[in-house]
Design an enzyme around this catalytic site. Structure first.
Site, PDB file in Angstrom:
ATOM      1  N   ASP A  31       3.096  -2.843  -4.777  1.00  0.00           N
ATOM      2  CA  ASP A  31       2.477  -4.150  -4.559  1.00  0.00           C
ATOM      3  C   ASP A  31       2.825  -5.001  -5.772  1.00  0.00           C
ATOM      4  O   ASP A  31       2.498  -4.635  -6.906  1.00  0.00           O
ATOM      5  CB  ASP A  31       0.959  -4.016  -4.414  1.00  0.00           C
ATOM      6  CG  ASP A  31       0.563  -3.196  -3.198  1.00  0.00           C
ATOM      7  OD1 ASP A  31       1.302  -3.245  -2.187  1.00  0.00           O
ATOM      8  OD2 ASP A  31      -0.467  -2.502  -3.248  1.00  0.00           O
TER       9      ASP A  31
ATOM     10  N   ASP B 160      -2.956  -1.458   8.528  1.00  0.00           N
ATOM     11  CA  ASP B 160      -3.830  -1.385   7.355  1.00  0.00           C
ATOM     12  C   ASP B 160      -5.206  -0.964   7.857  1.00  0.00           C
ATOM     13  O   ASP B 160      -5.804  -1.656   8.694  1.00  0.00           O
ATOM     14  CB  ASP B 160      -3.923  -2.745   6.656  1.00  0.00           C
ATOM     15  CG  ASP B 160      -2.618  -3.133   5.988  1.00  0.00           C
ATOM     16  OD1 ASP B 160      -1.966  -2.249   5.420  1.00  0.00           O
ATOM     17  OD2 ASP B 160      -2.260  -4.323   6.026  1.00  0.00           O
TER      18      ASP B 160
END
Length: 252
Positions: A130, A11
């Site tokens: 998500d 990330d």
């Protein structure tokens, strides 16, 4: 029997690898180029790079960083964040990406999935979802790095995306992200059973037993993790050896 894949995730924020819990409280986890090289050397099956603020900041993915990482690894490389067009994908593939991950842009304009599939093939198109389990027990889709609720059920969106040409689903449970308490077996299992494409489970991996569960109980094709690898809590070779001992087919 198909080999199960172990996928570390980078990330990226401001050019550095970061990791948080439930999508917040980010902390620095190191240089992404060095981490990418390490994971390739350790036997990771693939590497995922997510520019987590590109969409919110309305900019393209950091292609120079993608290029630098791609020159250090010899495993499939998936890149996501800020991708909204065929041109965006072309640029990333030219800079070393093998697959791309789309999320917010695909949800807002589902036609994008078919455009990418038509130009690059479904094997190149990974749909990232998500998702959060709400009070009613249903799993819903969130956008913009988990900031924006949509009210759309996760399974419904996944089925539509696959019908439009997505070749793989990267499913991240916001409830489990960074907790290291285990993956979301219920929603992962729903997608793995219903969809004709591979499902990558993400969020909650903390020890080898969690990976065994998500492969055996939920039927995931791959499992993605970040902090346990970044902070040296569980090395990829150790994890794979433990999985092999439990009868899970992995590439050693």
């Amino acid at each position: 029997m198909l080999t199960k894949r172990i996928i570390p995730c980078l990330d990226i924020k401001d050019g550095r690898t970061v990791k948080g819990t439930n999508f917040v409280d980010l902390r620095d986890a190191g240089d992404p180029v060095e981490l990418g090289r390490l994971y390739a050397e350790q036997g990771a099956d693939e590497l995922v790079f997510l520019d987590i603020t590109a969409t919110v900041e309305k900019r393209r993915t950091l292609r120079e960083l993608v290029n630098r990482i791609s020159h250090e690894i010899n495993i499939p490389f998936t890149v996501g964040g800020g991708i909204g067009s065929v041109d965006d994908v072309s640029l990333l593939l030219q800079n070393g990406a093998d697959k791309i991950s789309v999320n917010t842009a695909a949800f807002k304009r589902p036609e994008l999935i078919a455009e990418l599939e038509r130009n690059f093939g479904s094997q190149c198109v990974v749909l990232a979802i998500d998702t959060r389990c709400e009070a009613d027990g249903e799993w819903y889709v969130y956008l913009q790095g988990g900031r924006t609720p949509t009210g759309r059920k996760c399974l419904d969106w996944a089925e539509e995306a696959v019908s439009r040409g997505a070749g793989e689903i990267l499913l991240t449970s916001m409830n489990h992200d960074g907790t290291k308490n285990g993956f979301a077996l219920d929603i992962t299992g729903q997608l793995a059973r219903r969809l004709p494409v591979p499902v990558i489970a993400s969020g909650g991996g903390g020890k080898a037993a969690h990976f065994v569960d998500v492969f055996e109980k939920a039927g995931a094709d791959a499992a993605l993790a970040a902090s346990i690898f970044h902070f040296g809590e569980l090395a990829i070779p150790t994890l794979k050896q433990q999985l092999k001992e439990q009868g899970i087919h992995v590439r050693i």
